[in-house]
Design a protein around this motif. Structure first.
Motif, PDB file in Angstrom:
ATOM      1  N   GLU A  15       0.514  -1.120   0.385  1.00 54.20           N
ATOM      2  CA  GLU A  15      -0.117  -0.177   0.168  1.00 54.20           C
ATOM      3  C   GLU A  15       0.704   1.039   0.124  1.00 54.20           C
ATOM      4  O   GLU A  15       0.492   2.014  -0.843  1.00 54.20           O
ATOM      5  CB  GLU A  15      -0.794   0.104   1.354  1.00 54.20           C
ATOM      6  CG  GLU A  15      -1.897   0.960   0.623  1.00 54.20           C
ATOM      7  CD  GLU A  15      -3.440   0.645   2.309  1.00 54.20           C
ATOM      8  OE1 GLU A  15      -3.714   0.724   2.643  1.00 54.20           O
ATOM      9  OE2 GLU A  15      -2.909   0.145   3.115  1.00 54.20           O
ATOM     10  N   TYR A  21       1.111   8.021  -2.119  1.00 55.50           N
ATOM     11  CA  TYR A  21       0.677   7.860  -0.770  1.00 55.50           C
ATOM     12  C   TYR A  21       0.423   8.635   0.310  1.00 55.50           C
ATOM     13  O   TYR A  21      -0.799   8.256   0.763  1.00 55.50           O
ATOM     14  CB  TYR A  21       1.011   6.465  -0.688  1.00 55.50           C
ATOM     15  CG  TYR A  21       0.357   5.518   0.809  1.00 55.50           C
ATOM     16  CD1 TYR A  21      -0.359   4.623   0.985  1.00 55.50           C
ATOM     17  CD2 TYR A  21       1.841   5.978   2.090  1.00 55.50           C
ATOM     18  CE1 TYR A  21      -0.710   4.715   1.762  1.00 55.50           C
ATOM     19  CE2 TYR A  21       1.302   4.554   3.064  1.00 55.50           C
ATOM     20  CZ  TYR A  21      -0.009   4.875   3.261  1.00 55.50           C
ATOM     21  OH  TYR A  21      -1.170   4.106   4.132  1.00 55.50           O
ATOM     22  N   TYR A  24      -2.126  10.680   0.450  1.00 53.57           N
ATOM     23  CA  TYR A  24      -4.320  10.271   0.437  1.00 53.57           C
ATOM     24  C   TYR A  24      -4.750  10.046   1.804  1.00 53.57           C
ATOM     25  O   TYR A  24      -4.093   9.337   2.721  1.00 53.57           O
ATOM     26  CB  TYR A  24      -4.209   9.315  -0.033  1.00 53.57           C
ATOM     27  CG  TYR A  24      -4.422   8.920  -1.417  1.00 53.57           C
ATOM     28  CD1 TYR A  24      -5.222   8.929  -1.879  1.00 53.57           C
ATOM     29  CD2 TYR A  24      -2.603   8.613  -2.311  1.00 53.57           C
ATOM     30  CE1 TYR A  24      -5.661   9.198  -4.021  1.00 53.57           C
ATOM     31  CE2 TYR A  24      -2.613   9.119  -3.533  1.00 53.57           C
ATOM     32  CZ  TYR A  24      -3.917   9.067  -4.335  1.00 53.57           C
ATOM     33  OH  TYR A  24      -3.674   9.331  -5.458  1.00 53.57           O
ATOM     34  N   GLN A  26      -8.280   8.353   3.939  1.00 56.91           N
ATOM     35  CA  GLN A  26      -9.763   7.207   3.501  1.00 56.91           C
ATOM     36  C   GLN A  26     -10.886   8.592   3.289  1.00 56.91           C
ATOM     37  O   GLN A  26     -11.212   9.790   4.465  1.00 56.91           O
ATOM     38  CB  GLN A  26     -10.323   6.542   4.891  1.00 56.91           C
ATOM     39  CG  GLN A  26     -10.813   5.644   4.577  1.00 56.91           C
ATOM     40  CD  GLN A  26     -11.070   4.356   5.566  1.00 56.91           C
ATOM     41  OE1 GLN A  26     -10.152   4.046   5.754  1.00 56.91           O
ATOM     42  NE2 GLN A  26     -12.647   4.110   5.611  1.00 56.91           N
ATOM     43  N   LYS A  90      -8.799  -0.686  -1.617  1.00 55.10           N
ATOM     44  CA  LYS A  90      -8.718   0.674  -1.344  1.00 55.10           C
ATOM     45  C   LYS A  90      -7.973   1.215  -2.747  1.00 55.10           C
ATOM     46  O   LYS A  90      -7.379   0.375  -3.235  1.00 55.10           O
ATOM     47  CB  LYS A  90      -7.352   0.510  -0.595  1.00 55.10           C
ATOM     48  CG  LYS A  90      -7.987  -0.473   0.670  1.00 55.10           C
ATOM     49  CD  LYS A  90      -7.031   0.239   2.094  1.00 55.10           C
ATOM     50  CE  LYS A  90      -7.347  -0.399   3.087  1.00 55.10           C
ATOM     51  NZ  LYS A  90      -5.355  -0.684   3.674  1.00 55.10           N
ATOM     52  N   TYR A  92      -6.653   3.919  -4.592  1.00 55.56           N
ATOM     53  CA  TYR A  92      -5.334   5.567  -4.518  1.00 55.56           C
ATOM     54  C   TYR A  92      -5.531   5.575  -5.855  1.00 55.56           C
ATOM     55  O   TYR A  92      -4.580   5.203  -6.624  1.00 55.56           O
ATOM     56  CB  TYR A  92      -4.421   4.777  -4.264  1.00 55.56           C
ATOM     57  CG  TYR A  92      -4.402   4.540  -2.510  1.00 55.56           C
ATOM     58  CD1 TYR A  92      -4.219   5.615  -1.826  1.00 55.56           C
ATOM     59  CD2 TYR A  92      -4.573   2.932  -2.571  1.00 55.56           C
ATOM     60  CE1 TYR A  92      -3.928   5.226  -0.266  1.00 55.56           C
ATOM     61  CE2 TYR A  92      -4.141   2.380  -1.049  1.00 55.56           C
ATOM     62  CZ  TYR A  92      -4.159   3.372  -0.584  1.00 55.56           C
ATOM     63  OH  TYR A  92      -4.353   3.384   1.176  1.00 55.56           O
ATOM     64  N   HIS A 124      -9.461   6.293  -1.800  1.00 54.19           N
ATOM     65  CA  HIS A 124      -8.535   7.393  -0.527  1.00 54.19           C
ATOM     66  C   HIS A 124      -9.169   8.643  -1.927  1.00 54.19           C
ATOM     67  O   HIS A 124      -8.211   7.805  -2.937  1.00 54.19           O
ATOM     68  CB  HIS A 124      -7.805   6.465  -0.102  1.00 54.19           C
ATOM     69  CG  HIS A 124      -7.555   5.551   0.553  1.00 54.19           C
ATOM     70  ND1 HIS A 124      -8.231   3.811   0.693  1.00 54.19           N
ATOM     71  CD2 HIS A 124      -7.073   5.534   2.235  1.00 54.19           C
ATOM     72  CE1 HIS A 124      -8.505   3.229   1.549  1.00 54.19           C
ATOM     73  NE2 HIS A 124      -7.429   4.221   2.694  1.00 54.19           N
TER      74      HIS A 124
END
Length: 149
Positions: A15, A21, A24, A26, A90, A92, A124
């Motif tokens: 992840e 990353y 981001y 949620q 998830k 992204y 996200h």
């Protein structure tokens, strides 16, 4: 067949390897069901598999089970919820990371030549307040969530 040759040898992302990353968070929106391009599912948060490529994942998974079982699951159960944990990813940006359950089904769907799969999506979104700030400030602004098991 699967559109791009060579995907089988791509490293399965963790992840935190998703581009940007750290920007981001949620989404506060509820999860939703969507038909997702299998080529955009690029990783898993399952620690057993996120250091390998897709071929190694397939070989590891199918030593423990039969291919016929997963062919039937993917073919006959398009929403993958009947008697199983639903596949959750998830999101992204344009990439998706598997959330624990569904590694067998997604891996088999990729190798069988499916182009899409129905999953639950947890979005996200990029936090605009972090864009353009130095990395240290961005990382300090990210809330840490403890998960009880």
């Amino acid at each position: 067949m699967y559109p791009e040759a060579g995907w089988q040898f791509e490293k399965i992302k963790r992840e935190d390897e998703v581009i940007n990353y750290h920007l981001y968070h949620q989404s506060p929106l509820p999860m939703f069901i969507a038909e997702v391009d299998l080529g955009k599912i690029v990783g898993t948060d399952h620690s057993t598999f996120n250091t390998d490529n897709w071929i190694k994942m397939r070989d590891t998974l199918f030593k423990k089970s039969t291919n016929e079982k997963y062919v039937a699951m993917v073919r006959d159960n398009p929403d993958h919820s009947e008697g199983l944990d639903p596949i959750t990813v998830k999101q992204y940006g344009e990439e998706y990371i598997l959330c624990q359950s569904g590694n067998h089904r997604v891996c088999h769907a990729k190798f069988t030549g499916f182009l899409t799969i129905r999953v639950r999506v947890r979005q996200h979104l990029i936090d605009p307040s972090l864009v353009g700030k130095p990395i240290k400030q961005q990382m300090e602004a990210i809330p840490i969530r403890l998960i009880n098991y």
